[in-house]
Design an enzyme around this catalytic site. Sequence first.
Site, PDB file in Angstrom:
ATOM      1  N   ARG A  84      49.389 -37.279  21.923  1.00  0.00           N
ATOM      2  CA  ARG A  84      47.956 -37.153  22.158  1.00  0.00           C
ATOM      3  C   ARG A  84      47.441 -35.934  21.397  1.00  0.00           C
ATOM      4  O   ARG A  84      48.131 -34.926  21.291  1.00  0.00           O
ATOM      5  CB  ARG A  84      47.672 -36.968  23.645  1.00  0.00           C
ATOM      6  CG  ARG A  84      47.819 -38.231  24.466  1.00  0.00           C
ATOM      7  CD  ARG A  84      47.329 -38.035  25.895  1.00  0.00           C
ATOM      8  NE  ARG A  84      48.195 -37.163  26.654  1.00  0.00           N
ATOM      9  CZ  ARG A  84      47.960 -35.892  26.915  1.00  0.00           C
ATOM     10  NH1 ARG A  84      46.868 -35.311  26.465  1.00  0.00           N
ATOM     11  NH2 ARG A  84      48.791 -35.176  27.615  1.00  0.00           N
ATOM     12  N   TYR A 228      49.022 -43.951  18.319  1.00  0.00           N
ATOM     13  CA  TYR A 228      50.036 -43.523  19.286  1.00  0.00           C
ATOM     14  C   TYR A 228      49.505 -43.378  20.715  1.00  0.00           C
ATOM     15  O   TYR A 228      48.471 -42.742  20.943  1.00  0.00           O
ATOM     16  CB  TYR A 228      50.638 -42.173  18.855  1.00  0.00           C
ATOM     17  CG  TYR A 228      52.033 -41.961  19.402  1.00  0.00           C
ATOM     18  CD1 TYR A 228      53.150 -42.383  18.684  1.00  0.00           C
ATOM     19  CD2 TYR A 228      52.246 -41.376  20.645  1.00  0.00           C
ATOM     20  CE1 TYR A 228      54.427 -42.219  19.181  1.00  0.00           C
ATOM     21  CE2 TYR A 228      53.529 -41.202  21.152  1.00  0.00           C
ATOM     22  CZ  TYR A 228      54.615 -41.622  20.414  1.00  0.00           C
ATOM     23  OH  TYR A 228      55.889 -41.455  20.911  1.00  0.00           O
ATOM     24  N   LYS A 237      44.617 -42.972  29.345  1.00  0.00           N
ATOM     25  CA  LYS A 237      43.959 -41.683  29.567  1.00  0.00           C
ATOM     26  C   LYS A 237      42.451 -41.776  29.310  1.00  0.00           C
ATOM     27  O   LYS A 237      41.647 -41.184  30.024  1.00  0.00           O
ATOM     28  CB  LYS A 237      44.571 -40.617  28.662  1.00  0.00           C
ATOM     29  CG  LYS A 237      46.073 -40.452  28.816  1.00  0.00           C
ATOM     30  CD  LYS A 237      46.440 -40.022  30.210  1.00  0.00           C
ATOM     31  CE  LYS A 237      47.931 -39.758  30.322  1.00  0.00           C
ATOM     32  NZ  LYS A 237      48.334 -39.437  31.687  1.00  0.00           N
ATOM     33  N   HIS A 257      44.966 -38.139  38.052  1.00  0.00           N
ATOM     34  CA  HIS A 257      46.222 -38.137  37.293  1.00  0.00           C
ATOM     35  C   HIS A 257      47.377 -37.972  38.299  1.00  0.00           C
ATOM     36  O   HIS A 257      48.002 -36.925  38.385  1.00  0.00           O
ATOM     37  CB  HIS A 257      46.183 -36.957  36.300  1.00  0.00           C
ATOM     38  CG  HIS A 257      47.273 -36.967  35.280  1.00  0.00           C
ATOM     39  ND1 HIS A 257      47.677 -35.830  34.615  1.00  0.00           N
ATOM     40  CD2 HIS A 257      48.055 -37.958  34.797  1.00  0.00           C
ATOM     41  CE1 HIS A 257      48.640 -36.131  33.766  1.00  0.00           C
ATOM     42  NE2 HIS A 257      48.896 -37.411  33.860  1.00  0.00           N
ATOM     43  N   SER A 279      51.420 -33.049  32.719  1.00  0.00           N
ATOM     44  CA  SER A 279      52.296 -33.900  31.913  1.00  0.00           C
ATOM     45  C   SER A 279      53.671 -33.232  31.783  1.00  0.00           C
ATOM     46  O   SER A 279      53.760 -32.014  31.667  1.00  0.00           O
ATOM     47  CB  SER A 279      51.697 -34.091  30.521  1.00  0.00           C
ATOM     48  OG  SER A 279      50.375 -34.562  30.631  1.00  0.00           O
ATOM     49  N   CYS A 281      56.120 -32.875  33.956  1.00  0.00           N
ATOM     50  CA  CYS A 281      56.635 -32.105  35.099  1.00  0.00           C
ATOM     51  C   CYS A 281      57.354 -33.022  36.084  1.00  0.00           C
ATOM     52  O   CYS A 281      57.579 -32.654  37.232  1.00  0.00           O
ATOM     53  CB  CYS A 281      55.517 -31.359  35.806  1.00  0.00           C
ATOM     54  SG  CYS A 281      55.030 -29.834  34.981  1.00  0.00           S
ATOM     55  N   ASP A 304      51.539 -42.606  37.199  1.00  0.00           N
ATOM     56  CA  ASP A 304      50.706 -41.712  36.385  1.00  0.00           C
ATOM     57  C   ASP A 304      49.256 -41.600  36.855  1.00  0.00           C
ATOM     58  O   ASP A 304      48.671 -40.540  36.733  1.00  0.00           O
ATOM     59  CB  ASP A 304      50.739 -42.198  34.921  1.00  0.00           C
ATOM     60  CG  ASP A 304      50.240 -41.150  33.941  1.00  0.00           C
ATOM     61  OD1 ASP A 304      50.552 -39.964  34.133  1.00  0.00           O
ATOM     62  OD2 ASP A 304      49.529 -41.514  32.988  1.00  0.00           O
ATOM     63  N   ARG A 396      58.782 -42.360  23.533  1.00  0.00           N
ATOM     64  CA  ARG A 396      58.321 -43.061  24.740  1.00  0.00           C
ATOM     65  C   ARG A 396      58.995 -44.410  24.922  1.00  0.00           C
ATOM     66  O   ARG A 396      59.430 -45.044  23.956  1.00  0.00           O
ATOM     67  CB  ARG A 396      56.811 -43.314  24.626  1.00  0.00           C
ATOM     68  CG  ARG A 396      55.962 -42.055  24.569  1.00  0.00           C
ATOM     69  CD  ARG A 396      55.797 -41.449  25.924  1.00  0.00           C
ATOM     70  NE  ARG A 396      54.999 -40.241  25.924  1.00  0.00           N
ATOM     71  CZ  ARG A 396      54.225 -39.866  26.939  1.00  0.00           C
ATOM     72  NH1 ARG A 396      54.147 -40.591  28.033  1.00  0.00           N
ATOM     73  NH2 ARG A 396      53.551 -38.734  26.884  1.00  0.00           N
TER      74      ARG A 396
HETATM   75  C1  OXD Z   1      50.594 -37.678  29.823  1.00  0.00           C
HETATM   76  C2  OXD Z   1      51.098 -39.058  29.859  1.00  0.00           C
HETATM   77  O1  OXD Z   1      50.561 -37.079  28.739  1.00  0.00           O
HETATM   78  O2  OXD Z   1      51.152 -39.624  30.961  1.00  0.00           O
HETATM   79  O3  OXD Z   1      50.223 -37.159  30.882  1.00  0.00           O
HETATM   80  O4  OXD Z   1      51.391 -39.633  28.808  1.00  0.00           O
HETATM   81 MN    MN Z   2      50.142 -38.567  32.494  1.00  0.00          MN
END
Ligand code: OXD
Ligand code: MN
Length: 615
Positions: A84, A228, A237, A257, A279, A281, A304, A396
């Site tokens: 991102r 991506y 997102k 989130h 993200s 964690c 998520d 991913r």
């Molecule tokens: C993030 C994801 O970056 O879920 O939080 O991909």
């Molecule tokens: Mn996320």
Amino acid sequence: MERAVTKMQLRDGKSMTKNQRLSKWVDEVAAMCQPDGVHWCDGSKEEYQQMLDVMVEGGTARWLNNDKRPNSIIVRSDPADVARVEDRTFICSRTKEEAGPTNNWADPAEMKKTLKGFFSGAMKGRVLYVIPFSMGPVGSHIAQIGVQLTDSPYVVANMHIMTRVGKRVLDVLGPDGAFVQCLHSVGYPLTLKDGSRRNDVPWPCDGSNKFITHFPDTKEIWSYGSGYGGNALLGKKCFALRIASAMARDEGWLAEHMLILKLTNPEGKSKYVCAAFPSACGKTNLAMLEPTVPGWKVETIGDDISWMKFGKDGRLYAINPEHGFFGVAPGTSMKSNPNAMRSLSKNCIFTNCGLTDDGDVWWEEMTDEPPKHLIDWHGKDWVPGKEAKAAHPNARFTAPASQCPVIAEEWEDPNGVPISAILFGGRRSTRTPLVNEAYTWQHGTFLGAIAGSEKTAAAAGKVGELRFDPMAMLPFCGYNMGDYWQHFLNVGQKGGSAMPRIYFVNWFRKGADGKFLWPGYGENSRVLKWVFERVDGKAAAVDTPIGRLPAPGSLDTNGLQVSEDALKELLHVDVAGWTEELAAIRAHFAQFADRLPKGMKEELDSLEKRLAAAR
Ligand code: OXD
Ligand code: MN
């Protein structure tokens, strides 16, 4: 390279919808982007398979060994398109103030003008895919509909896994239903503006011109230049967090989130918990955790994102708007997350992972012993000990949620599941205890607002310096964060005593020797158990200046391999440290000026008073 796409039978799906707004918009976009053809996605299995074939034939993907990982592909992105891009992400609300100090803002008209320049002719030589998708179970009153227009077969295939796609969505949309317009192009036309032609490449993108833009007032997303993840799979997102958070503000619900898990005690009683962590964690790990406490069970609803609306009984009900997992591969293993590993056994898309000699995938920490040789995410030979990583750190997997062995049976319940507790978390090596219960919803909102993680040596800035990531929404809140906190408080006011309890958790506290004090992973079930029993009025707590902590003996430590000293430290309230932190919290709040809710100021003042009294 020849374009495989020309061999595809395109579906003119105009007849699939009576929605004039949709048909008109598709025509307008086609006129602007000038694709070779338009294909309306029906969401069928055959269509998904066709997309994989298109990618394999076009050189974007290759099949993995069917005996090892049936019906799965590996894709390598352009090294200029691997994650991102927050600095290229814009919230184009009417005014800069509405976007707030934590978002990049751009004037909506100016941005549209700039983007039209990039989008015009951007799909020359490609197919424009029309993807009608539902975020959430099709027809659920909590779900929302979007339509993504894209020139990327990779995006189509990923959207098939991550959302519910196709005709059934158009049926629910009807002739005049509302939908979020999601326009996307990888920004690599095969005929350039000067009329010259170029061949396609395995991962087309425009590495130097990326725009991930959101128009919350008109509920539109325009994304250009990246293929991506969160930049390109616009349901995730861009829609489910940035646009949905603004919709939720206007309509009185929450778009967060957060993972959603189902927790069941040995007596068979279940509760549902949401949890927000920045993200990387461990949200996916917590969502699929295998408890070490005997008799307890965790099942997954989502890993998520959580959308929550009030039910008729006044409680908050959550759905997972997604349909798959788009998880970070490196670090995922049978040790850290066995249920994620089991979810990846077939029908998956792997991006930027290593490719083993026997045609399977590998990434760092997947196994104790790395393979003796593989092809890394750059397509180069890799052997253990090589400095370069086999998989990109943001490699991913895209996996159907239905393949998760611990997916809860109600994960697709259109009414959602009633939430009993919300956890906020961050990565803090000091100060923040293992678990802390908020006194009230307002206090919990404050704890969420001051959530954050410490910078590591790898990142720019002072090591240990706190980066606030309120509610783990810093990169995902579609409007002013101060207004978002006020919205959180308003929702709490509306729900009153039926609201979930709020907790702050920290798995990452370290001892003087720099080692983690808490083993984490399956042992986190001990904290979940305490939370469950608090909500049930069974576990005891003690009041401290920062919140309610487990009373001695109330956290189940049976069989836990953690010393008494470490446990004490994990549950110790560092009054001096917290007092020191007040200045950073004040500075964090100051950036919101008059948009900082009164309730947040009150909580900060109360915290200061409680800390002073404890000194
Ligand atoms: C993030 C994801 O970056 O879920 O939080 O991909
Ligand atoms: Mn996320």
